[in-house]
Design an enzyme around this catalytic site. Structure first.
Site, PDB file in Angstrom:
ATOM      1  N   ALA A   1      -6.660   2.763  -1.105  1.00 26.64           N
ATOM      2  CA  ALA A   1      -5.960   1.564  -0.369  1.00 26.64           C
ATOM      3  C   ALA A   1      -5.191   2.096   0.295  1.00 26.64           C
ATOM      4  O   ALA A   1      -4.786   1.183   1.075  1.00 26.64           O
ATOM      5  CB  ALA A   1      -5.710   0.868  -1.702  1.00 26.64           C
TER       6      ALA A   1
ATOM      7  N   SER B   1      -6.156  -2.759   0.818  1.00 28.83           N
ATOM      8  CA  SER B   1      -5.691  -1.947   2.140  1.00 28.83           C
ATOM      9  C   SER B   1      -5.697  -3.015   3.302  1.00 28.83           C
ATOM     10  O   SER B   1      -4.854  -3.433   4.524  1.00 28.83           O
ATOM     11  CB  SER B   1      -7.408  -0.991   2.261  1.00 28.83           C
ATOM     12  OG  SER B   1      -7.799  -1.584   2.962  1.00 28.83           O
TER      13      SER B   1
ATOM     14  N   ALA C   1     -11.748  -2.838  -4.739  1.00 25.29           N
ATOM     15  CA  ALA C   1     -10.406  -3.381  -4.949  1.00 25.29           C
ATOM     16  C   ALA C   1      -9.546  -2.803  -3.785  1.00 25.29           C
ATOM     17  O   ALA C   1      -8.575  -3.100  -3.537  1.00 25.29           O
ATOM     18  CB  ALA C   1      -9.872  -3.364  -6.182  1.00 25.29           C
ATOM     19  N   ASP C   2      -9.950  -1.899  -3.318  1.00 20.98           N
ATOM     20  CA  ASP C   2      -9.168  -0.836  -2.507  1.00 20.98           C
ATOM     21  C   ASP C   2      -8.938  -1.066  -1.267  1.00 20.98           C
ATOM     22  O   ASP C   2      -7.652  -1.541  -0.577  1.00 20.98           O
ATOM     23  CB  ASP C   2      -9.145   0.709  -2.682  1.00 20.98           C
ATOM     24  CG  ASP C   2      -8.666   1.670  -4.385  1.00 20.98           C
ATOM     25  OD1 ASP C   2      -7.995   1.967  -3.900  1.00 20.98           O
ATOM     26  OD2 ASP C   2      -9.875   1.593  -5.186  1.00 20.98           O
ATOM     27  N   GLY C   3     -10.643  -1.358  -1.082  1.00 25.07           N
ATOM     28  CA  GLY C   3     -10.523  -1.816   0.437  1.00 25.07           C
ATOM     29  C   GLY C   3     -10.249  -3.325   0.449  1.00 25.07           C
ATOM     30  O   GLY C   3      -9.298  -3.191   1.469  1.00 25.07           O
TER      31      GLY C   3
END
Length: 398
Positions: A20, A174, A169-171
């Site tokens: 992220a 970010s 979720a990380d994307g």
């Protein structure tokens, strides 16, 4: 002369790991920021070992770390912490994702860095946020996808919660982080002259995207559950198998679209039905609507069905594999994917920067560099001479 990229002159210290935080820094780098990536000596960022490899080199690392300069620094050592502070003093933005107590122990938390430079914007990405009873807990994207409510909503009715096969979720975190950093920089540069601490976690941004479930629960008391590819705000809305064993996705979210669907498939009578013509009343018969559309699609190939839907201006599209996506004429025309040469892997087909700014060519100057490729270069920029670097290297600090 080429037009300078919008973020040319912005300097970013990326001392985060995995996805992220580093991905937020990548977005800034694509539009001209100088991104200095700190990695542990010897092993590097853990994402170097993620997924597919070519000649022992992780290709996810190659794309995610495009345009960055790799510097090896052991942040667990006092000398490494001093180096990080020296580099941070030359930067506009610092990106971190280490747990808050650890950053404080290392002297690399927002308060310490702000005392050194009040103009600094610090992005701190964590699992659960910088405050609250879970602040010190480790978190990964999988946990964010579960606790945000996403997994509970995803999957077939009666089946298990379903996690995505990519870093959702990380994307999402970010993207949230990148615009938050730009908000803080705008305020600093136009109003206050001072930076901010940007607090982003892996749960909240994804929960924001499924807010429909929250609103439904708040006004009805109902907890929305898994419904496969259906959604209880529109019908038809599903994926439909074609005669040539492909799939088409369709959404009738706009009231007039569903009526066009009925007419396009030769069922104008349904468009005249008072229940089916009304968007809210139609939801009670979503199963019936789906069955009618599915039966029609099943009698046609994907190309035949799409020709009908496109002529009727219906929101439908084929379900693509990655190979289909790359070959699509729209993707080709817009050069959504580009092949970038690289000394380690020969070349790699990667996605181009996503936002398009008029008159601007966002960059992919190079893919992720070898571990520590820019250590000497960056340390020389902050005044660490050759003899000092040799000593640091001998002690395993860099």
């Amino acid at each position: 002369m080429p037009v300078p990229l919008p973020l040319a002159g912005l300097r970013v210290l990326d001392m985060a790991s995995l996805a992220a935080g580093p991905l937020a820094a990548t977005y800034l780098g694509e539009f001209g920021a100088d991104v200095v990536k700190l990695e542990p000596p010897g092993v590097g960022d853990a994402i170097r070992g993620w997924g597919a490899q070519r000649d022992g080199v992780g290709v996810m690392w190659k794309s995610l770390s495009r345009n960055k300069r790799s510097v090896t620094v052991d942040l667990r050592t006092p000398d490494g912490q001093d180096l990080a502070r020296l580099i941070a003093a030359t930067c506009d933005v610092v990106v971190a994702n280490t747990r808050p107590a650890t950053l404080r122990r290392w002297g690399l938390d927002h308060e310490r860095l702000r005392a050194q430079d009040p103009r600094l914007v610090v992005l701190h990405v964590t699992g659960f946020g910088l405050e609250g009873p879970k602040a010190e807990r480790p978190g990964f994207g999988t946990v964010g996808e579960a606790m945000s409510g996403f997994a509970h909503l995803t999957g077939e009715a009666g089946g298990p919660p379903t996690l995505p096969a990519f870093m959702l979720a990380d994307g999402v975190a970010s993207l949230t982080a990148a615009y938050a950093v730009m908000t803080a920089l705008y305020e600093r540069d136009t109003r206050t002259g001072e930076g901010r601490l940007v607090d982003v976690n892996l749960v909240d941004p994804l929960a924001r995207l499924i807010e429909q479930a929250l609103l439904t629960w708040d006004v009805t008391g109902e907890v929305p559950g898994r419904r496969g590819n259906r959604w209880d705000i529109s019908a038809p809305r599903n994926t439909y198998r074609t005669a040539d064993d492909r799939w088409i996705a369709m959404s009738g979210s706009a009231p007039t679209v569903a009526l066009r669907v009925f007419r396009a498939i030769g069922r104008a009578d349904l468009a005249e039905d008072p229940d089916l013509a009304d968007p809210q009343r139609r939801l009670a018969r979503a199963g019936e609507v789906d069955a009618v559309v599915a039966a029609w699609v099943a009698r046609h190939t994907a190309d035949e069905a799409m020709a009908v839907f496109e002529a009727a201006e219906i929101a439908a599209g084929p379900v693509y594999t990655v190979a289909d996506l790359v070959a699509d004429e729209q993707m080709v025309a817009r050069e959504v994917f580009r092949r970038v040469p690289d000394d380690e892997v020969g070349s790699l087909l990667v996605q181009s920067p996503v936002p398009r700014l008029s008159g601007v060519e966002a960059r992919v100057d190079h893919l992720g560099p070898p571990l520590g490729a820019h250590t000497d270069e960056v340390l020389a920029e902050i005044g660490v001479d050759g003899a000092a670097r040799a000593g640091l290297r001998a002690r395993g600090v860099i």
